[in-house]
Design an enzyme around this catalytic site. Sequence first.
Site, PDB file in Angstrom:
ATOM      1  N   PHE A   1      32.130  46.790  38.219  1.00  0.00           N
ATOM      2  CA  PHE A   1      30.751  47.214  37.983  1.00  0.00           C
ATOM      3  C   PHE A   1      30.038  47.581  39.285  1.00  0.00           C
ATOM      4  O   PHE A   1      28.975  48.187  39.258  1.00  0.00           O
ATOM      5  CB  PHE A   1      29.969  46.109  37.272  1.00  0.00           C
ATOM      6  CG  PHE A   1      30.058  46.142  35.766  1.00  0.00           C
ATOM      7  CD1 PHE A   1      28.960  46.527  35.001  1.00  0.00           C
ATOM      8  CD2 PHE A   1      31.223  45.781  35.121  1.00  0.00           C
ATOM      9  CE1 PHE A   1      29.027  46.552  33.619  1.00  0.00           C
ATOM     10  CE2 PHE A   1      31.306  45.794  33.730  1.00  0.00           C
ATOM     11  CZ  PHE A   1      30.206  46.189  32.974  1.00  0.00           C
ATOM     12  N   GLY A   2      30.616  47.180  40.418  1.00  0.00           N
ATOM     13  CA  GLY A   2      29.999  47.494  41.699  1.00  0.00           C
ATOM     14  C   GLY A   2      28.643  46.820  41.841  1.00  0.00           C
ATOM     15  O   GLY A   2      28.458  45.666  41.452  1.00  0.00           O
TER      16      GLY A   2
ATOM     17  N   GLN B   1      42.618  21.128  40.552  1.00  0.00           N
ATOM     18  CA  GLN B   1      43.479  20.404  41.487  1.00  0.00           C
ATOM     19  C   GLN B   1      44.074  19.163  40.790  1.00  0.00           C
ATOM     20  O   GLN B   1      45.267  18.867  40.945  1.00  0.00           O
ATOM     21  CB  GLN B   1      42.670  19.992  42.726  1.00  0.00           C
ATOM     22  CG  GLN B   1      42.336  21.141  43.664  1.00  0.00           C
ATOM     23  CD  GLN B   1      41.330  22.120  43.088  1.00  0.00           C
ATOM     24  OE1 GLN B   1      40.420  21.712  42.354  1.00  0.00           O
ATOM     25  NE2 GLN B   1      41.475  23.392  43.398  1.00  0.00           N
TER      26      GLN B   1
ATOM     27  N   PRO C   1      28.232   9.408  39.547  1.00  0.00           N
ATOM     28  CA  PRO C   1      27.908   9.968  40.868  1.00  0.00           C
ATOM     29  C   PRO C   1      28.995   9.731  41.913  1.00  0.00           C
ATOM     30  O   PRO C   1      29.240  10.583  42.774  1.00  0.00           O
ATOM     31  CB  PRO C   1      26.603   9.247  41.251  1.00  0.00           C
ATOM     32  CG  PRO C   1      25.966   8.924  39.943  1.00  0.00           C
ATOM     33  CD  PRO C   1      27.102   8.604  39.020  1.00  0.00           C
TER      34      PRO C   1
ATOM     35  N   LYS D   1      31.172  57.409  36.122  1.00  0.00           N
ATOM     36  CA  LYS D   1      31.855  58.510  36.791  1.00  0.00           C
ATOM     37  C   LYS D   1      31.633  58.467  38.299  1.00  0.00           C
ATOM     38  O   LYS D   1      30.522  58.248  38.769  1.00  0.00           O
ATOM     39  CB  LYS D   1      31.363  59.850  36.241  1.00  0.00           C
ATOM     40  CG  LYS D   1      31.813  60.127  34.818  1.00  0.00           C
ATOM     41  CD  LYS D   1      31.409  61.524  34.354  1.00  0.00           C
ATOM     42  CE  LYS D   1      31.926  61.806  32.951  1.00  0.00           C
ATOM     43  NZ  LYS D   1      31.545  63.159  32.479  1.00  0.00           N
TER      44      LYS D   1
ATOM     45  N   THR E   1      39.289  18.697  37.314  1.00  0.00           N
ATOM     46  CA  THR E   1      39.379  19.878  38.179  1.00  0.00           C
ATOM     47  C   THR E   1      40.790  20.465  38.124  1.00  0.00           C
ATOM     48  O   THR E   1      41.756  19.784  37.767  1.00  0.00           O
ATOM     49  CB  THR E   1      39.059  19.523  39.640  1.00  0.00           C
ATOM     50  OG1 THR E   1      40.087  18.649  40.137  1.00  0.00           O
ATOM     51  CG2 THR E   1      37.701  18.860  39.777  1.00  0.00           C
TER      52      THR E   1
ATOM     53  N   GLN F   1      43.521  54.959  39.939  1.00  0.00           N
ATOM     54  CA  GLN F   1      44.616  53.994  39.845  1.00  0.00           C
ATOM     55  C   GLN F   1      44.200  52.601  40.306  1.00  0.00           C
ATOM     56  O   GLN F   1      44.655  51.593  39.750  1.00  0.00           O
ATOM     57  CB  GLN F   1      45.816  54.474  40.657  1.00  0.00           C
ATOM     58  CG  GLN F   1      47.083  53.672  40.375  1.00  0.00           C
ATOM     59  CD  GLN F   1      48.274  54.215  41.135  1.00  0.00           C
ATOM     60  OE1 GLN F   1      48.303  54.168  42.361  1.00  0.00           O
ATOM     61  NE2 GLN F   1      49.251  54.747  40.406  1.00  0.00           N
TER      62      GLN F   1
ATOM     63  N   GLU G   1      36.090  18.558  32.908  1.00  0.00           N
ATOM     64  CA  GLU G   1      37.202  17.963  32.158  1.00  0.00           C
ATOM     65  C   GLU G   1      38.493  17.918  32.981  1.00  0.00           C
ATOM     66  O   GLU G   1      39.594  18.132  32.471  1.00  0.00           O
ATOM     67  CB  GLU G   1      37.400  18.685  30.821  1.00  0.00           C
ATOM     68  CG  GLU G   1      36.223  18.454  29.879  1.00  0.00           C
ATOM     69  CD  GLU G   1      36.426  18.970  28.482  1.00  0.00           C
ATOM     70  OE1 GLU G   1      37.569  18.880  27.984  1.00  0.00           O
ATOM     71  OE2 GLU G   1      35.457  19.438  27.882  1.00  0.00           O
TER      72      GLU G   1
ATOM     73  N   GLN H   1      33.388  43.368  40.473  1.00  0.00           N
ATOM     74  CA  GLN H   1      33.816  44.405  41.419  1.00  0.00           C
ATOM     75  C   GLN H   1      33.869  45.779  40.754  1.00  0.00           C
ATOM     76  O   GLN H   1      33.445  46.778  41.339  1.00  0.00           O
ATOM     77  CB  GLN H   1      35.189  44.045  41.996  1.00  0.00           C
ATOM     78  CG  GLN H   1      35.597  44.861  43.205  1.00  0.00           C
ATOM     79  CD  GLN H   1      34.776  44.514  44.446  1.00  0.00           C
ATOM     80  OE1 GLN H   1      34.178  43.450  44.520  1.00  0.00           O
ATOM     81  NE2 GLN H   1      34.737  45.421  45.404  1.00  0.00           N
TER      82      GLN H   1
END
Length: 378
Positions: free
Chosen positions: A337-338, A366, A127, A268, A364, A278, A362, A335
Site C-alpha cells: 500500500f506504500g 519464543q 506483572p 497504477k 510467546t 514482478q 497465550e 509495504q
Amino acid sequence: MSFQLNEEQIAIKALAKDFATNEIAPFARKYDEDEAFPLEIMQKLHEYGLSNLAIPEKYGGPGIDKISHALIVEEISTACAGVATSLEANSLSSYPILVGASEELKKKYLTKLTKEGNYAAFALTEPGAGSDVSSLATVARRVGNEYILDGEKCFITNASHAEFFVVLARIKEESASSKYTAFIVDRDLPGVKIGEKEKKLGLRASDTASVIFEEVRVPAANRIGEEGEGFKIFMKGLMNARPMVGAQALGIAQAAFDASTSYAKERKQFGKPISQLQAIQFMLADMAMKIEASRLLVHKAVDLLHRGTPSMKHASYAKCFASDTAMEVTTDAVQIFGGYGFIREYPVEKYFRDAKIMQIYEGTNQIQRVVIAKELLS
C-alpha cells in the site's frame, strides 16, 4: 485424509463470513478508534449461536466440531481481531473447567456463559510472571471450607465485563514448595477489584485490564481439580486454545492479503497496475503460500483435538507459524500500500497492529519454540 470441508462446516463458515461482513466489518474501524467493547456485536454473536464455541451442547453450547470452531474464529478475525479476541475469551476460560472441574461446577458456570450470556476471563499472567509461570505471586491459603486469595493478574481479556475468573494460584507448603491450583472466582466476591482498562497498540475493541484479589474468600467447592493440579489443567487448556490463536492470526493474514491483492490490481505506477510488477507478484505469492501453510497447520492441530488425540507440539506449530505469518503478511501489506498503508483510512495498518499480539499472548512464540523443542527431544 481429507482436505475438504463437509456440508455442515461449509454452511457454518458461510454463516460466520456473512456475519463478519455485514455485522462486524462496517463497524470495526469505529470500535478500534473508540477503543470500545463491542457489546452489541457480542450480543448478536450470542443470538446467532456463534459464541461459546468450545462448550458442548449438554451445557448449552453449540457443540460444534473443532474445525468449525476454527473456521468461525478465522472469519470473525478477518473483520476484526479485537472482536474475535473478546469472543474467544469465553472459550479460553471454558477450557480449564472442561478439563478439570467437577460436573457440578461445569453445569453451574458454563451455563452462565451459554444460557445467561455472561462473560468470563482467564487469569494467568501477572506483572512479574508472564512466560515464567513458576514466578506466580498470587497465593491461596486454605482456611476451613474456603481459600483466601491474594495477588494481581494483568493483561486479562474481558476483565471489566467478566462474571467470573478462572485463576491459577499457588499454595505455599511448609517445605517452601508450591502447589499450583486452579479456582473459579466470582466477580462479586468481596476483595475482587478491576484495574483501569489498558490502552493498547492493537485489538482495541477488546477489553484488557488487571484483576486484583485482596483477601478474597473463595469456597473450596470452586477449586478446579485437586490441589497441585492447576498447572497441568491450565496447560491442557492452553493446548486447546493455541490453535485458535492460530486461526485468529490466519484471519488477520487473509484479510491483509485480500486487501493487498485488490489494491495491487487498482493502483497504477509506471503506466500499469502494480500487480504486473514482478516485485509485487513475488510478495503476493509468498503471502499466499504462507497463509495456506498456516491454514493446514491450524486445521491439523484442531483435527487432532477433535479426534481426542491433542498434541502440544502441533498446537504450538499452529500458533507460532500462523502468528509469525500474520506479522510478515501484514508488514508486506503495508509495504504494498506504500504511504497509504501508513494511513488509518486504509485497513492494513489495523491488520498490522492487530497481528503483533498474536506472537505474544497465550504463550510467546519464543516459548512455543521451547515447547516444540522439548516435545521433539523428549
